[in-house]
Design a protein around this motif. Structure first.
Motif, PDB file in Angstrom:
ATOM      1  N   ILE A  37       0.919  -1.153  -0.152  1.00  0.00           N
ATOM      2  CA  ILE A  37      -0.028   0.133  -0.119  1.00  0.00           C
ATOM      3  C   ILE A  37       0.952   1.075  -0.012  1.00  0.00           C
ATOM      4  CG2 ILE A  37      -1.705   1.397   1.429  1.00  0.00           C
ATOM      5  CD1 ILE A  37      -2.729  -1.526   0.191  1.00  0.00           C
ATOM      6  N   ALA A  38       0.700   2.043  -0.836  1.00  0.00           N
ATOM      7  CA  ALA A  38       1.321   3.328  -1.012  1.00  0.00           C
ATOM      8  C   ALA A  38       0.739   4.314  -0.201  1.00  0.00           C
ATOM      9  CB  ALA A  38       1.618   3.826  -2.545  1.00  0.00           C
ATOM     10  N   LEU A  39       1.486   4.801   0.757  1.00  0.00           N
ATOM     11  CA  LEU A  39       1.158   5.649   1.727  1.00  0.00           C
ATOM     12  C   LEU A  39       0.851   7.141   0.977  1.00  0.00           C
ATOM     13  CD1 LEU A  39       2.759   4.592   4.959  1.00  0.00           C
ATOM     14  CD2 LEU A  39       0.529   4.077   4.205  1.00  0.00           C
ATOM     15  N   PRO A  40      -0.129   7.919   1.755  1.00  0.00           N
ATOM     16  CA  PRO A  40      -0.438   9.302   0.916  1.00  0.00           C
ATOM     17  C   PRO A  40       0.635  10.027   0.867  1.00  0.00           C
ATOM     18  CG  PRO A  40      -1.739   8.732   3.244  1.00  0.00           C
ATOM     19  CD  PRO A  40      -0.635   7.732   2.918  1.00  0.00           C
ATOM     20  N   ARG A  41       0.195  10.580  -0.327  1.00  0.00           N
ATOM     21  CA  ARG A  41       1.017  11.754  -0.934  1.00  0.00           C
ATOM     22  C   ARG A  41       0.039  12.844  -0.882  1.00  0.00           C
ATOM     23  NH1 ARG A  41       2.368   8.443  -5.937  1.00  0.00           N
ATOM     24  NH2 ARG A  41       3.778   6.945  -4.853  1.00  0.00           N
ATOM     25  N   ARG A  42      -0.637  13.161  -1.991  1.00  0.00           N
ATOM     26  CA  ARG A  42      -1.739  14.276  -1.564  1.00  0.00           C
ATOM     27  C   ARG A  42      -3.002  13.631  -1.382  1.00  0.00           C
ATOM     28  NH1 ARG A  42      -2.208  19.844  -3.120  1.00  0.00           N
ATOM     29  NH2 ARG A  42      -4.267  20.217  -3.949  1.00  0.00           N
ATOM     30  N   VAL A  43      -3.383  12.666  -2.399  1.00  0.00           N
ATOM     31  CA  VAL A  43      -4.663  11.987  -2.270  1.00  0.00           C
ATOM     32  C   VAL A  43      -4.296  10.590  -1.972  1.00  0.00           C
ATOM     33  CG1 VAL A  43      -6.587  11.332  -3.723  1.00  0.00           C
ATOM     34  CG2 VAL A  43      -5.430  13.431  -4.282  1.00  0.00           C
ATOM     35  N   PRO A  44      -4.870  10.176  -0.654  1.00  0.00           N
ATOM     36  CA  PRO A  44      -4.559   8.616  -0.295  1.00  0.00           C
ATOM     37  C   PRO A  44      -5.146   7.655  -1.060  1.00  0.00           C
ATOM     38  CG  PRO A  44      -6.302   9.904   1.247  1.00  0.00           C
ATOM     39  CD  PRO A  44      -5.504  10.932  -0.044  1.00  0.00           C
ATOM     40  N   VAL A  45      -5.239   7.433  -2.136  1.00  0.00           N
ATOM     41  CA  VAL A  45      -6.027   6.434  -2.785  1.00  0.00           C
ATOM     42  C   VAL A  45      -5.837   5.092  -2.545  1.00  0.00           C
ATOM     43  CG1 VAL A  45      -6.294   5.405  -5.182  1.00  0.00           C
ATOM     44  CG2 VAL A  45      -5.809   7.863  -4.995  1.00  0.00           C
ATOM     45  N   HIS A  46      -4.531   4.556  -2.116  1.00  0.00           N
ATOM     46  CA  HIS A  46      -4.333   3.275  -1.770  1.00  0.00           C
ATOM     47  C   HIS A  46      -5.091   3.058  -0.310  1.00  0.00           C
ATOM     48  CE1 HIS A  46      -1.220   2.266  -4.866  1.00  0.00           C
ATOM     49  NE2 HIS A  46      -2.251   1.814  -5.356  1.00  0.00           N
ATOM     50  N   PRO A  47      -4.909   3.614   0.714  1.00  0.00           N
ATOM     51  CA  PRO A  47      -5.368   3.622   2.106  1.00  0.00           C
ATOM     52  C   PRO A  47      -6.871   3.554   1.945  1.00  0.00           C
ATOM     53  CG  PRO A  47      -3.479   4.833   2.100  1.00  0.00           C
ATOM     54  CD  PRO A  47      -3.850   4.867   0.584  1.00  0.00           C
ATOM     55  N   VAL A  48      -7.417   4.716   1.363  1.00  0.00           N
ATOM     56  CA  VAL A  48      -8.703   4.826   1.104  1.00  0.00           C
ATOM     57  C   VAL A  48      -9.557   3.494   0.420  1.00  0.00           C
ATOM     58  CG1 VAL A  48     -10.742   6.203   0.098  1.00  0.00           C
ATOM     59  CG2 VAL A  48      -8.913   7.252   1.209  1.00  0.00           C
ATOM     60  N   LEU A  49      -8.871   3.024  -0.443  1.00  0.00           N
ATOM     61  CA  LEU A  49      -9.471   1.663  -1.011  1.00  0.00           C
ATOM     62  C   LEU A  49      -9.446   0.664  -0.227  1.00  0.00           C
ATOM     63  CD1 LEU A  49      -9.930  -0.108  -3.671  1.00  0.00           C
ATOM     64  CD2 LEU A  49      -7.179  -0.362  -3.896  1.00  0.00           C
ATOM     65  N   VAL A  50      -8.291   0.346   0.620  1.00  0.00           N
ATOM     66  CA  VAL A  50      -8.676  -0.555   1.696  1.00  0.00           C
ATOM     67  C   VAL A  50      -9.641  -0.455   2.701  1.00  0.00           C
ATOM     68  CG1 VAL A  50      -7.087  -2.038   3.407  1.00  0.00           C
ATOM     69  CG2 VAL A  50      -5.895  -1.203   1.306  1.00  0.00           C
ATOM     70  N   GLN A  51      -9.640   0.775   3.127  1.00  0.00           N
ATOM     71  CA  GLN A  51     -10.780   1.237   4.205  1.00  0.00           C
ATOM     72  C   GLN A  51     -12.005   1.092   3.627  1.00  0.00           C
ATOM     73  OE1 GLN A  51      -9.387   5.205   5.092  1.00  0.00           O
ATOM     74  NE2 GLN A  51      -7.477   4.604   5.966  1.00  0.00           N
ATOM     75  N   THR A  52     -12.284   1.594   2.520  1.00  0.00           N
ATOM     76  CA  THR A  52     -13.640   1.404   1.617  1.00  0.00           C
ATOM     77  C   THR A  52     -14.032   0.088   1.574  1.00  0.00           C
ATOM     78  OG1 THR A  52     -13.320   3.504   0.834  1.00  0.00           O
ATOM     79  CG2 THR A  52     -15.032   2.237  -0.033  1.00  0.00           C
ATOM     80  N   THR A  53     -13.056  -0.871   1.215  1.00  0.00           N
ATOM     81  CA  THR A  53     -13.387  -2.125   0.582  1.00  0.00           C
ATOM     82  C   THR A  53     -13.600  -2.874   1.936  1.00  0.00           C
ATOM     83  OG1 THR A  53     -11.765  -2.305  -1.090  1.00  0.00           O
ATOM     84  CG2 THR A  53     -12.539  -4.394  -0.100  1.00  0.00           C
ATOM     85  N   ALA A  54     -12.758  -2.554   3.131  1.00  0.00           N
ATOM     86  CA  ALA A  54     -13.229  -3.162   4.574  1.00  0.00           C
ATOM     87  C   ALA A  54     -14.554  -3.008   4.776  1.00  0.00           C
ATOM     88  CB  ALA A  54     -12.315  -2.866   5.297  1.00  0.00           C
ATOM     89  N   LEU A  55     -14.986  -1.730   4.600  1.00  0.00           N
ATOM     90  CA  LEU A  55     -16.386  -1.208   5.050  1.00  0.00           C
ATOM     91  C   LEU A  55     -17.412  -2.005   4.284  1.00  0.00           C
ATOM     92  CD1 LEU A  55     -16.749   2.508   5.743  1.00  0.00           C
ATOM     93  CD2 LEU A  55     -16.953   0.560   7.442  1.00  0.00           C
ATOM     94  N   VAL A  56     -17.317  -2.104   3.003  1.00  0.00           N
ATOM     95  CA  VAL A  56     -18.427  -2.587   2.174  1.00  0.00           C
ATOM     96  C   VAL A  56     -18.449  -4.458   2.315  1.00  0.00           C
ATOM     97  CG1 VAL A  56     -18.793  -3.156  -0.293  1.00  0.00           C
ATOM     98  CG2 VAL A  56     -18.143  -1.071   0.221  1.00  0.00           C
ATOM     99  N   VAL A  57     -17.066  -4.856   2.523  1.00  0.00           N
ATOM    100  CA  VAL A  57     -16.903  -6.418   3.034  1.00  0.00           C
ATOM    101  C   VAL A  57     -17.883  -6.364   4.047  1.00  0.00           C
ATOM    102  CG1 VAL A  57     -15.593  -8.250   3.964  1.00  0.00           C
ATOM    103  CG2 VAL A  57     -15.188  -6.844   1.492  1.00  0.00           C
ATOM    104  N   HIS A  58     -17.544  -5.629   5.167  1.00  0.00           N
ATOM    105  CA  HIS A  58     -18.278  -5.852   6.537  1.00  0.00           C
ATOM    106  C   HIS A  58     -19.634  -5.743   6.593  1.00  0.00           C
ATOM    107  CE1 HIS A  58     -18.216  -5.826  10.926  1.00  0.00           C
ATOM    108  NE2 HIS A  58     -18.933  -4.796  10.748  1.00  0.00           N
ATOM    109  N   GLY A  59     -20.042  -4.611   5.710  1.00  0.00           N
ATOM    110  CA  GLY A  59     -21.790  -4.567   5.537  1.00  0.00           C
ATOM    111  C   GLY A  59     -22.214  -5.546   4.885  1.00  0.00           C
ATOM    112  N   ARG A  60     -21.595  -6.035   3.705  1.00  0.00           N
ATOM    113  CA  ARG A  60     -22.265  -7.058   2.801  1.00  0.00           C
ATOM    114  C   ARG A  60     -22.191  -8.431   3.672  1.00  0.00           C
ATOM    115  NH1 ARG A  60     -24.792  -6.212  -1.533  1.00  0.00           N
ATOM    116  NH2 ARG A  60     -24.268  -8.166  -2.470  1.00  0.00           N
ATOM    117  N   THR A  61     -21.094  -8.758   4.649  1.00  0.00           N
ATOM    118  CA  THR A  61     -21.115  -9.947   5.464  1.00  0.00           C
ATOM    119  C   THR A  61     -22.146 -10.089   6.527  1.00  0.00           C
ATOM    120  OG1 THR A  61     -18.750 -10.098   4.505  1.00  0.00           O
ATOM    121  CG2 THR A  61     -19.503 -11.584   6.446  1.00  0.00           C
ATOM    122  N   TYR A  62     -21.855  -8.890   7.378  1.00  0.00           N
ATOM    123  CA  TYR A  62     -22.283  -9.028   8.662  1.00  0.00           C
ATOM    124  C   TYR A  62     -23.952  -8.473   8.502  1.00  0.00           C
ATOM    125  CZ  TYR A  62     -18.106 -10.941  10.073  1.00  0.00           C
ATOM    126  OH  TYR A  62     -16.959 -11.479   9.934  1.00  0.00           O
ATOM    127  N   GLY A  63     -24.123  -7.678   7.354  1.00  0.00           N
ATOM    128  CA  GLY A  63     -25.741  -7.224   7.188  1.00  0.00           C
ATOM    129  C   GLY A  63     -26.501  -8.014   6.332  1.00  0.00           C
TER     130      GLY A  63
END
Length: 168
Positions: A37-63
């Motif tokens: 994961i490339a850590l943020p420069r100006r726009v934190p694309v990779h960290p936000v990708l992981v965070q968003t994917t985890a939220l969606v996975v969590h919602g789709r799994t446990y919801g």
């Protein structure tokens, strides 16, 4: 640069239950294309990708009403296709409506998963939650002047680039 596994562990924020399982599942799904994961420069694309994917996975799994549901890459591709935002050149009202629909959908999934998800608001240190899922929600949906909209939108766009549109 941290590995996807190291960063997913950071996103889990010390949780040892369902949220940890969701961040690990996100790492499994992202590892083939994002082993580090490339850590943020100006726009934190990779960290936000992981965070968003985890939220969606969590919602789709446990919801989900299906006990033991395991989210797949094709399932995420279909979800991203359904929640794609209009092109930046679209009418502002169409973009605002699509963003609102995205926020409402993700919040609804997370509420079904048992979390008390508040409305997005201004980014502030006062908007903190001991629930790591709610805190991740704050991080991705609260806004300030540094980015023109919720980071969740950037995360969904990055998910689309990663998982591709669903083949219909």
């Amino acid at each position: 640069m941290p590995t996807i596994w190291e960063y997913a562990g950071q996103v889990a924020a010390g949780d040892s239950g369902c949220w940890l399982a969701s961040t690990r599942r996100a790492a499994i799904l992202l590892a083939p294309t994002h082993p580090v994961i490339a850590l943020p420069r100006r726009v934190p694309v990779h960290p936000v990708l992981v965070q968003t994917t985890a939220l969606v996975v969590h919602g789709r799994t446990y919801g989900s009403s299906i006990h033991g549901h395991i989210v797949s890459g094709p399932e995420l591709a279909a979800w991203v296709t359904e929640h794609a935002l209009p092109d930046p050149g679209a009418a502002p009202g169409n973009i605002a409506a699509a963003v609102r629909r995205l926020l409402d959908n993700v919040a609804g999934m997370l509420r079904k998963a048992g979390h008390q998800i508040p409305e997005p608001g201004p980014r502030s240190l006062r908007r903190h939650s001991a629930d790591p899922v709610v805190q991740q929600w704050h991080d991705l949906t609260d806004v300030d002047e540094s980015f023109p909209g919720p980071l969740l939108c950037l995360g969904v766009a990055a998910m689309s680039d990663t998982f591709g549109p669903a083949i219909v």
